[in-house]
Design an enzyme around this catalytic site. Structure first.
Site, short mmCIF file in Angstrom:
data_model
loop_
_atom_site.label_atom_id
_atom_site.label_comp_id
_atom_site.label_asym_id
_atom_site.label_seq_id
_atom_site.Cartn_x
_atom_site.Cartn_y
_atom_site.Cartn_z
N HIS A 103 -35.69 -18.69 3.70
CA HIS A 103 -35.56 -17.25 3.48
C HIS A 103 -35.24 -16.63 4.84
O HIS A 103 -35.77 -17.09 5.86
CB HIS A 103 -36.87 -16.59 3.05
CG HIS A 103 -37.51 -17.09 1.80
ND1 HIS A 103 -38.31 -18.20 1.77
CD2 HIS A 103 -37.51 -16.60 0.53
CE1 HIS A 103 -38.77 -18.37 0.54
NE2 HIS A 103 -38.30 -17.42 -0.23
N ASP A 106 -38.27 -16.23 7.08
CA ASP A 106 -38.98 -17.45 7.51
C ASP A 106 -38.60 -17.82 8.94
O ASP A 106 -39.40 -18.39 9.67
CB ASP A 106 -38.57 -18.68 6.67
CG ASP A 106 -38.87 -18.54 5.21
OD1 ASP A 106 -39.72 -17.72 4.86
OD2 ASP A 106 -38.24 -19.27 4.41
C1 XLS Z 1 -42.22 -19.01 -5.35
C2 XLS Z 1 -40.88 -19.59 -5.27
C3 XLS Z 1 -40.18 -19.39 -3.94
C4 XLS Z 1 -38.72 -19.62 -4.09
C5 XLS Z 1 -37.88 -19.06 -2.99
O1 XLS Z 1 -42.99 -19.30 -6.25
O2 XLS Z 1 -40.96 -20.93 -5.61
O3 XLS Z 1 -40.75 -20.24 -2.98
O4 XLS Z 1 -38.42 -20.97 -4.24
O5 XLS Z 1 -37.99 -17.69 -2.87
#
Ligand code: XLS
Ligand code: NI
Ligand code: NI
Length: 439
Positions: A103, A106
């Site tokens: 993201h 991140d």
């Molecule tokens: C949350 C999601 C997230 C997505 C990416 O539950 O799994 O981690 O994969 O935003």
């Protein structure tokens, strides 16, 4: 204290099932050919930046436990963001995976204003691009975090405030363009807070139209900038909101059909989200394949007693064998892959623990792949299912599905007058036993 916490680890090598060494691959042998393709190309493994490098090990009751050298006290500086990036690539290289996912927030230094956000993201993307060239590690997908910041408490695309909708559009534009620039294979939209907690304060028709519009705008922008990667929606039934609009694959398909996006968008199926929705993981894959929207997978596992997204590393070989059978039947991944959307437990505080989690998960996938390939090659399962539907390939079956009207079908039933007609045995126990001979 060293700032490169993975630097002293040897690269993880394939040593076969009998190796006494805990940090080796026993089954994942990247170049081994399985059904005419290398294991590496079948599995297209990726590490998730957020769980492994951004999450400090906090939970709702307590603070972070990890004490990584790049973890900030408050805001993340550019220096710390760079250190995190160096460590992340040290890890990818030693693990020997071809991809990662992230993201925007991140990886980048903290930013308050939109202008700062752009600068921070561009700065880390420059450095990331160089690292990717040096290490040959690619981007499986990028995504924007539209759920952590307080501005998104009522959603991004589905916010009651159009100015927040615009903020979400800003973050998606920046991250879509960054993903394009980094040669990402896909772009993911997980509907983080696109849902609601109580219908009392919610205009659902309005929110769904906003979400449809937002997704159409992302698709339009993708084409405008010439990004050829696949756009993916990641279904999840609840958490953080009580009801999430992208509940499961079938729900997402209905939404895409309503907004005319079935040719543009596929799904990123997460194992733990499938089970939270009351579906099996293989059901979600089979549904996506049947509807022509199978894209990618977030691989992890939930806990059978806990009703939330525990995001543990996968460890169930027989269960994953069923999922791999469905993936192979669907022709395997094209742009997608297996992204470890999984985190080590809060008490697993050492650098070594991140290796144990990934190495184990990768070997579990490799075993499931080998099992599934053997089942496909054996052919008995496929032949059983083909025979079961053989009637539909005969004269009457083809006409029943083709040109016959309801009245003609009714007359056929009257004429054949076959009151004792029954389906043959479904042979579930035989088939389960057959599968168990391979796992
Ligand atoms: C949350 C999601 C997230 C997505 C990416 O539950 O799994 O981690 O994969 O935003
Ligand atoms: Ni996920
Ligand atoms: Ni999840």
């Amino acid at each position: 204290m060293t700032h490169r916490i993975f630097a002293d680890f040897d690269p993880i090598r394939y040593e076969g099932p009998d190796s006494p060494n805990p940090l080796v691959y026993r089954y994942y042998d990247a170049d081994r050919q399985v059904l005419g393709k290398s294991m590496k190309d079948h599995l297209r493994l990726a590490v998730a930046y957020w769980h492994s490098f951004a999450w400090p090990g906090h939970d709702i009751f307590g603070a972070g436990t990890f004490q990584r050298p790049w973890q900030p006290g408050q805001a993340c500086s550019q220096e710390l963001a760079d250190l995190k990036l160096d460590n992340a690539f040290d890890f990818f290289e030693r693990l020997g995976v071809p991809f990662f996912c992230f993201h925007d927030v991140d990886a980048m230094a903290s930013a308050d204003t939109p202008a700062e956000h752009r600068r921070s993201l561009a700065a880390i993307a420059d450095r990331m691009q160089r690292k990717m060239e040096e290490t040959r590690v690619g981007l499986l997908w990028g995504t924007a975090n539209l759920f952590s910041h307080p501005r998104y408490a009522a959603g991004g695309a589905t916010s009651p405030d159009p100015d927040i909708f615009a903020w979400a559009a800003f973050q998606v534009r920046e991250m879509l363009e960054t993903t394009h620039r980094l040669g990402g294979a896909n772009y993911v939209l997980w509907g983080g807070r696109e849902g609601y907690d109580t219908i009392l304060n919610t205009d659902m028709r309005q929110e769904l139209d906003q979400l449809g519009r937002f997704l159409s705008l992302a698709v339009e922008h993708k084409h405008k900038i010439g990004f050829t990667g696949q756009i993916l929606i990641e279904p999840k039934p609840h958490e953080p909101a009580k009801h999430q609009y992208d509940r499961d694959t079938a729900t997402v398909y209905g939404f895409l059909a309503r907004y005319g996006l079935t040719d543009e968008v596929k799904v990123n199926i997460e194992a733990n989200h499938a089970t939270l929705a009351g579906n099996s993981f293989e059901h979600e894959i089979a549904t996506a394949a049947a509807l022509g929207i199978f894209g990618s997978v977030d691989i992890n596992r939930g806990d059978p007693q806990n009703g939330w997204d525990t995001d543990q590393f996968p460890n169930d070989v027989p269960g994953l064998t069923l999922a791999l059978i469905e993936i192979l039947k669907a022709g395997g991944f094209t742009s997608g892959g297996f992204n470890f959307d999984a985190k080590v437990r809060r008490q697993s505080v050492d650098a070594e623990d991140l290796f144990h989690g990934h190495v184990g998960g990768i070997d579990v996938l490799a075993r499931a792949l080998l099992n599934a390939a053997a089942i496909i090659e054996d052919g008995r399962l496929r032949r059983f299912v083909e025979d079961r539907y053989a009637g539909w390939r005969g004269d009457f079956g083809r006409q029943a599905l083709g040109r016959m009207s309801l009245a003609e079908l009714a007359d056929h039933a009257l004429a054949t007058n076959d009151a004792d007609r029954r389906p043959p045995s479904g042979r579930q126990e035989y088939l389960e036993n057959l599968i168990n001979r391979f796992v």
